[in-house]
Design a protein around this motif. Structure first.
Motif, PDB file in Angstrom:
ATOM      1  N   ALA A 141      -6.959  -6.819 -11.562  1.00 49.70           N
ATOM      2  CA  ALA A 141      -6.695  -7.943 -10.660  1.00 49.70           C
ATOM      3  C   ALA A 141      -6.710  -7.495  -9.201  1.00 49.70           C
ATOM      4  O   ALA A 141      -7.248  -8.188  -8.333  1.00 49.70           O
ATOM      5  CB  ALA A 141      -5.355  -8.587 -11.006  1.00 49.70           C
ATOM      6  N   ILE A 142      -6.118  -6.336  -8.913  1.00 47.05           N
ATOM      7  CA  ILE A 142      -6.098  -5.820  -7.541  1.00 47.05           C
ATOM      8  C   ILE A 142      -7.518  -5.544  -7.064  1.00 47.05           C
ATOM      9  O   ILE A 142      -7.863  -5.799  -5.902  1.00 47.05           O
ATOM     10  CB  ILE A 142      -5.228  -4.547  -7.455  1.00 47.05           C
ATOM     11  CG1 ILE A 142      -3.745  -4.912  -7.609  1.00 47.05           C
ATOM     12  CG2 ILE A 142      -5.449  -3.827  -6.127  1.00 47.05           C
ATOM     13  CD1 ILE A 142      -2.823  -3.717  -7.678  1.00 47.05           C
ATOM     14  N   ASP A 143      -8.365  -5.045  -7.957  1.00 50.86           N
ATOM     15  CA  ASP A 143      -9.742  -4.715  -7.586  1.00 50.86           C
ATOM     16  C   ASP A 143     -10.524  -5.956  -7.166  1.00 50.86           C
ATOM     17  O   ASP A 143     -11.502  -5.849  -6.416  1.00 50.86           O
ATOM     18  CB  ASP A 143     -10.441  -4.027  -8.761  1.00 50.86           C
ATOM     19  CG  ASP A 143     -11.783  -3.430  -8.364  1.00 50.86           C
ATOM     20  OD1 ASP A 143     -11.804  -2.620  -7.425  1.00 50.86           O
ATOM     21  OD2 ASP A 143     -12.792  -3.790  -8.990  1.00 50.86           O
ATOM     22  N   LYS A 144     -10.079  -7.134  -7.601  1.00 51.27           N
ATOM     23  CA  LYS A 144     -10.779  -8.381  -7.273  1.00 51.27           C
ATOM     24  C   LYS A 144     -10.219  -9.052  -6.019  1.00 51.27           C
ATOM     25  O   LYS A 144     -10.711 -10.115  -5.617  1.00 51.27           O
ATOM     26  CB  LYS A 144     -10.699  -9.346  -8.458  1.00 51.27           C
ATOM     27  CG  LYS A 144     -11.477  -8.859  -9.674  1.00 51.27           C
ATOM     28  CD  LYS A 144     -11.335  -9.819 -10.845  1.00 51.27           C
ATOM     29  CE  LYS A 144     -12.107  -9.314 -12.065  1.00 51.27           C
ATOM     30  NZ  LYS A 144     -11.935 -10.215 -13.239  1.00 51.27           N
ATOM     31  N   LEU A 145      -9.190  -8.470  -5.412  1.00 47.24           N
ATOM     32  CA  LEU A 145      -8.627  -9.041  -4.191  1.00 47.24           C
ATOM     33  C   LEU A 145      -9.612  -8.909  -3.031  1.00 47.24           C
ATOM     34  O   LEU A 145     -10.442  -7.998  -3.011  1.00 47.24           O
ATOM     35  CB  LEU A 145      -7.333  -8.312  -3.821  1.00 47.24           C
ATOM     36  CG  LEU A 145      -6.082  -8.565  -4.661  1.00 47.24           C
ATOM     37  CD1 LEU A 145      -4.961  -7.641  -4.197  1.00 47.24           C
ATOM     38  CD2 LEU A 145      -5.642 -10.020  -4.593  1.00 47.24           C
ATOM     39  N   PRO A 146      -9.509  -9.789  -2.036  1.00 47.40           N
ATOM     40  CA  PRO A 146     -10.259  -9.569  -0.796  1.00 47.40           C
ATOM     41  C   PRO A 146      -9.915  -8.205  -0.216  1.00 47.40           C
ATOM     42  O   PRO A 146      -8.797  -7.705  -0.415  1.00 47.40           O
ATOM     43  CB  PRO A 146      -9.758 -10.703   0.114  1.00 47.40           C
ATOM     44  CG  PRO A 146      -9.300 -11.772  -0.834  1.00 47.40           C
ATOM     45  CD  PRO A 146      -8.732 -11.038  -2.010  1.00 47.40           C
ATOM     46  N   GLU A 147     -10.845  -7.604   0.514  1.00 50.28           N
ATOM     47  CA  GLU A 147     -10.699  -6.213   0.942  1.00 50.28           C
ATOM     48  C   GLU A 147      -9.419  -5.948   1.714  1.00 50.28           C
ATOM     49  O   GLU A 147      -8.747  -4.945   1.497  1.00 50.28           O
ATOM     50  CB  GLU A 147     -11.915  -5.781   1.777  1.00 50.28           C
ATOM     51  CG  GLU A 147     -13.185  -5.577   0.955  1.00 50.28           C
ATOM     52  CD  GLU A 147     -12.989  -4.548  -0.152  1.00 50.28           C
ATOM     53  OE1 GLU A 147     -12.341  -3.505   0.102  1.00 50.28           O
ATOM     54  OE2 GLU A 147     -13.484  -4.780  -1.264  1.00 50.28           O
ATOM     55  N   ARG A 148      -9.045  -6.839   2.637  1.00 46.55           N
ATOM     56  CA  ARG A 148      -7.846  -6.597   3.440  1.00 46.55           C
ATOM     57  C   ARG A 148      -6.593  -6.607   2.581  1.00 46.55           C
ATOM     58  O   ARG A 148      -5.693  -5.802   2.755  1.00 46.55           O
ATOM     59  CB  ARG A 148      -7.714  -7.635   4.560  1.00 46.55           C
ATOM     60  CG  ARG A 148      -8.578  -7.346   5.748  1.00 46.55           C
ATOM     61  CD  ARG A 148      -7.956  -7.802   7.037  1.00 46.55           C
ATOM     62  NE  ARG A 148      -7.624  -9.222   7.051  1.00 46.55           N
ATOM     63  CZ  ARG A 148      -6.951  -9.816   8.028  1.00 46.55           C
ATOM     64  NH1 ARG A 148      -6.541  -9.115   9.058  1.00 46.55           N
ATOM     65  NH2 ARG A 148      -6.697 -11.098   7.986  1.00 46.55           N
ATOM     66  N   GLU A 149      -6.546  -7.540   1.632  1.00 49.67           N
ATOM     67  CA  GLU A 149      -5.375  -7.615   0.765  1.00 49.67           C
ATOM     68  C   GLU A 149      -5.340  -6.433  -0.193  1.00 49.67           C
ATOM     69  O   GLU A 149      -4.271  -5.922  -0.527  1.00 49.67           O
ATOM     70  CB  GLU A 149      -5.367  -8.949   0.009  1.00 49.67           C
ATOM     71  CG  GLU A 149      -5.125 -10.139   0.918  1.00 49.67           C
ATOM     72  CD  GLU A 149      -5.218 -11.473   0.203  1.00 49.67           C
ATOM     73  OE1 GLU A 149      -5.065 -11.504  -1.035  1.00 49.67           O
ATOM     74  OE2 GLU A 149      -5.455 -12.492   0.878  1.00 49.67           O
ATOM     75  N   LYS A 150      -6.509  -5.990  -0.630  1.00 48.86           N
ATOM     76  CA  LYS A 150      -6.572  -4.807  -1.494  1.00 48.86           C
ATOM     77  C   LYS A 150      -6.035  -3.581  -0.753  1.00 48.86           C
ATOM     78  O   LYS A 150      -5.269  -2.791  -1.303  1.00 48.86           O
ATOM     79  CB  LYS A 150      -8.009  -4.568  -1.947  1.00 48.86           C
ATOM     80  CG  LYS A 150      -8.162  -3.481  -3.003  1.00 48.86           C
ATOM     81  CD  LYS A 150      -9.623  -3.127  -3.240  1.00 48.86           C
ATOM     82  CE  LYS A 150     -10.421  -4.317  -3.701  1.00 48.86           C
ATOM     83  NZ  LYS A 150     -11.827  -3.925  -4.045  1.00 48.86           N
ATOM     84  N   LEU A 151      -6.448  -3.423   0.503  1.00 47.08           N
ATOM     85  CA  LEU A 151      -5.956  -2.309   1.315  1.00 47.08           C
ATOM     86  C   LEU A 151      -4.455  -2.396   1.496  1.00 47.08           C
ATOM     87  O   LEU A 151      -3.738  -1.399   1.346  1.00 47.08           O
ATOM     88  CB  LEU A 151      -6.655  -2.312   2.677  1.00 47.08           C
ATOM     89  CG  LEU A 151      -6.109  -1.320   3.716  1.00 47.08           C
ATOM     90  CD1 LEU A 151      -6.258   0.123   3.222  1.00 47.08           C
ATOM     91  CD2 LEU A 151      -6.818  -1.515   5.055  1.00 47.08           C
ATOM     92  N   LEU A 152      -3.963  -3.588   1.798  1.00 48.84           N
ATOM     93  CA  LEU A 152      -2.527  -3.777   2.000  1.00 48.84           C
ATOM     94  C   LEU A 152      -1.740  -3.368   0.760  1.00 48.84           C
ATOM     95  O   LEU A 152      -0.750  -2.636   0.848  1.00 48.84           O
ATOM     96  CB  LEU A 152      -2.246  -5.245   2.347  1.00 48.84           C
ATOM     97  CG  LEU A 152      -0.831  -5.642   2.760  1.00 48.84           C
ATOM     98  CD1 LEU A 152      -0.880  -6.959   3.539  1.00 48.84           C
ATOM     99  CD2 LEU A 152       0.105  -5.817   1.574  1.00 48.84           C
ATOM    100  N   MET A 153      -2.172  -3.835  -0.406  1.00 45.39           N
ATOM    101  CA  MET A 153      -1.444  -3.531  -1.636  1.00 45.39           C
ATOM    102  C   MET A 153      -1.474  -2.036  -1.942  1.00 45.39           C
ATOM    103  O   MET A 153      -0.498  -1.472  -2.447  1.00 45.39           O
ATOM    104  CB  MET A 153      -2.023  -4.331  -2.803  1.00 45.39           C
ATOM    105  CG  MET A 153      -1.954  -5.842  -2.619  1.00 45.39           C
ATOM    106  SD  MET A 153      -0.270  -6.474  -2.368  1.00 45.39           S
ATOM    107  CE  MET A 153       0.226  -6.734  -4.067  1.00 45.39           C
ATOM    108  N   SER A 154      -2.586  -1.389  -1.618  1.00 45.65           N
ATOM    109  CA  SER A 154      -2.682   0.048  -1.818  1.00 45.65           C
ATOM    110  C   SER A 154      -1.703   0.784  -0.913  1.00 45.65           C
ATOM    111  O   SER A 154      -0.988   1.693  -1.355  1.00 45.65           O
ATOM    112  CB  SER A 154      -4.110   0.524  -1.550  1.00 45.65           C
ATOM    113  OG  SER A 154      -4.184   1.930  -1.596  1.00 45.65           O
TER     114      SER A 154
END
Length: 246
Positions: free
Chosen positions: A185-198
């Motif tokens: 699910a995280i891999d499918k997030l928009p790039e900015r949100e993926k970076l934030l969660m990481s």
């Protein structure tokens, strides 16, 4: 092995603390590694030490189980109780969270892609700044709440439908199936949100630090985090992340 029993046949608390404090810390580290960055290790260790003392007071040498095995169960249980006790959000905020998740789900199902904040705000019939203010209010929202298992909620909680180990929901939440679904699910997030969660969950940065990395304000990070959580909860619903067939 040094005997830790006093004249009354009970475990000496001071000896137990000295010998098993590392066990408490190890169990705390194992648990906190699977939790959001907001979970405090020291709080878990403190709860675990209480569980250790409870184990020492109840354990009998002739009851069959090794003390470390027995104590580990008590320590882990005390830590899980601590996590349960701190899982709260006002009902009004839970209602708002569900409304956002529902909007995200409907818009993304319609578009077949990740929805922008503008598109979600339009679906909810509100200006963008009002929607972003709503996301700001949801600061502190989590991927999973214990109330997700509460059958008295307005609608049937998705985790209650799919959780295998209902005797201990948190244990089930930490299993490999959820972690795999969450990674997907995280891999499918928009790039900015993926970076934030990481940065937040893997690197353990706080919102201010993330804002510095992403060159946005702390409040904007908060909004994006709430948005990402709504997307992830929606994806977890869709994936029915355990092996239970719908």
């Amino acid at each position: 092995m040094t005997k830790m029993y006093n004249a009354q046949g009970k475990l000496s608390q001071s000896d137990v603390l000295t010998k098993y404090a590392p066990l408490v810390r190890r169990l705390g580290l194992q648990l906190v590694a699977k939790m959001p960055a907001s979970v405090d290790l020291d709080d878990l260790i403190q709860a675990g030490m209480i569980g250790l003392m409870d184990a020492a007071s109840r354990y009998k040498e002739d009851q069959g189980a090794q003390f470390e095995t027995y104590a580990s169960q008590r320590i882990r249980g005390a830590m899980l109780d601590e996590l349960r006790a701190n899982d709260w959000l006002p009902r009004s905020m839970r209602k708002t969270s569900r409304e956002v998740e529902s909007a995200v789900h409907k818009v993304e199902q319609s578009l077949g892609r990740s929805a922008s904040e503008t598109e979600i705000a339009e679906h909810m019939n509100m200006p963008l700044d009002e929607y972003q203010s709503m996301l700001q209010d949801l600061h502190g929202s989590q991927l999973i709440y214990y109330e997700d298992f509460d059958r008295s909620a307005d609608d049937e909680p998705f985790l209650d439908r799919y959780c295998v180990d209902r005797s201990d929901p948190l244990s089930a939440l930490l299993d490999d199936s959820l972690r795999g679904a969450l990674i997907e699910a995280i891999d499918k997030l928009p790039e900015r949100e993926k970076l934030l969660m990481s940065l937040y969950y893997e690197r353990g940065l706080n919102l201010r630090e993330i804002g510095a990395v992403m060159e946005v304000s702390e409040s904007r990070v908060c909004q994006l985090h709430s948005q990402a959580v709504a997307r992830l909860r929606t994806k977890l619903r869709e994936q029915a992340w355990t092996s239970v067939e719908a």
